[in-house]
Scaffold this motif. Sequence first.
Motif, PDB file in Angstrom:
ATOM      1  N   ASP A   3       0.843  -1.206   0.000  1.00 54.53           N
ATOM      2  CA  ASP A   3       0.000   0.000   0.000  1.00 54.53           C
ATOM      3  C   ASP A   3       0.873   1.248   0.000  1.00 54.53           C
ATOM      4  N   GLN A   6      -2.057   4.497   3.518  1.00 50.21           N
ATOM      5  CA  GLN A   6      -2.909   3.782   4.474  1.00 50.21           C
ATOM      6  C   GLN A   6      -3.572   4.793   5.410  1.00 50.21           C
ATOM      7  N   SER A  26      -7.164   2.070   2.076  1.00 50.41           N
ATOM      8  CA  SER A  26      -5.787   1.762   1.672  1.00 50.41           C
ATOM      9  C   SER A  26      -5.709   1.784   0.154  1.00 50.41           C
TER      10      SER A  26
END
Lengths: 241, 335
Positions: A3, A6, A26
């Motif tokens: 990711d 986040q 995310s």
Amino acid sequence: MTDILQVQGIHTFIGQFHILEGVSVSVPKGSITVLLGRNGAGKTTTLKSIMGMTPPSKGTITFEGQSLVGKRSYTIASRGIGYVPEHRAIFKDLSVAENLQIAERKSGDLERKSDLIFELFPDLKRLYHLSGGSLSGGQQQMLAIARALVPDNRLLLIDEPSEGLAPVIIEHLMNAIRQLAAHTSILLVEQNFRMASKLADRYVMIDNGQSPISGLMADLVKDEALVQRYLGVAKQGAQPQ
Amino acid sequence: MTSTIRRSSTVAIAVIFCGLLLFTFVRSGGNLGNFGITVLSGLFQGMLLFLVASGLSIIFGLMDILNLAQGTYFMLGAYVAYDIQHAGGVVDLTQTIPNPNVRFPLALIGAVLVGGVLGVVLERGLLRRLYSRPVFQLVLTFGVALVLTEAIKAIWTTTPYSWTEVFGLRTQTFELFGQAFSVYRLFIIGMGFLLIIGIALLLRRTRIGIIIRAGVEDSTMVEALGINVRAVFTLVFTLGCAVAALGGAVAAPFLGASSSLADAFLLQAVAVVVLGGMGSYEGSAVGSLMVGLAIAVAQDATIGTSLSVLPSITPMLVLILILLLRPSGLFGSTR
């Protein structure tokens, strides 16, 4: 896929109103993630909270592993996040060229990116010396996205790019955003479910300031009941209410 | 739409300027000397106004702050310049630099530096804490104006100073159609035009200028592009205060240094900023020249009459006229 962004359980107040009540989002690197939800659900506030414009009072936001909470907008943008706001926020008294120049973070950014920008939005070349205020809605939207492309942003936050635009312009924008995904990750807010479903890899549903579900866009498209429940859209391909 | 507004503003400006010039010409009975002197006098007064109004206008446009201490910075500039130029002040340079022609540029630089430094102190030390509270900003700048005025009185006493030091530019005159006109006034006019062009080039041709113009429209978006808007605020505020102090310094050889300078110029400058369109740099430049010319015409028209108050209320009369024609000012948006 890791990711790039986040967002974990953020709470945001605007004045005394509790707008976001624990939103989590995310964005996998290289993906297009869309925030879906009805009007007033908290999608725009989520983007503004990430940008530090309506700072969250609780929760965490990390970009490439570094916290963004408590940072000012200019610091957050400098980390590599481009923001294309709702209603575009083009500087109307500045020319198209100046609207692009102002987004440079390093000298020569615009020169380096001009090929990409004019390949995606060839109209801007013709309009280069006109003032931002003289552009149509679609042209302003193209300029707003192009402006976010000038520096080396690794994540773009794009708010309602299709709002108020003609279908042919929306089609053009969709193609441009699709091509952009090869260069940067994208977090998109989009009311037009048809456009969102064609563009996005993933979705996060925002409902009453919360994010009850998220997942792959392909799965959502198949689940008509879920779409109906959260968006009031009867069938895939229908326009939102 | 915008171009229509621009066109109507241009027409209104042209009509008012032509009207003022025509009136002056008719009143002078076709005497080019009198006509020329009135026009030059108008330009001179307009440029002095511009030196206060330009900073006020840019600060308001970018930061939404009406700096009520702007007139006090003008007055401070006059005192600092007077002090540096003359003997017996806080800084006495007359022994070190006996040539007054050399001391005068130093007096201007000194005024700009003091104005700029106190501008940074006001913005960073006090105003920054009140960005989201516009009423408090007004009260604060008003309070700072009072405190600065009292500090000036404490340093230089309440006695008004008349400029006595003679230096080259101040003594020379030139002849225009048989009428004598001070070279120093011409110097101020020239400096005003240089400043108008300089600030215009800064705003139009440099990156910081683009940022300032964009910030006037939407400072939140400028910050979201990765630009530290507060640093730009500090720079603009400092420049505004420094330019006002420069105005006071160049005006001092004519107006002297006294505690009444601040109020007189602040009121006129606010009128100029409002009639030019709040936050519009072009508006403050055109408005200053218009008001300066109107004051000179009023002064000329009321010589030997009982209407001697007319020149002092002329800025307000011009303001009322413009606002009746265009409520948002000559170059103003409907913000």
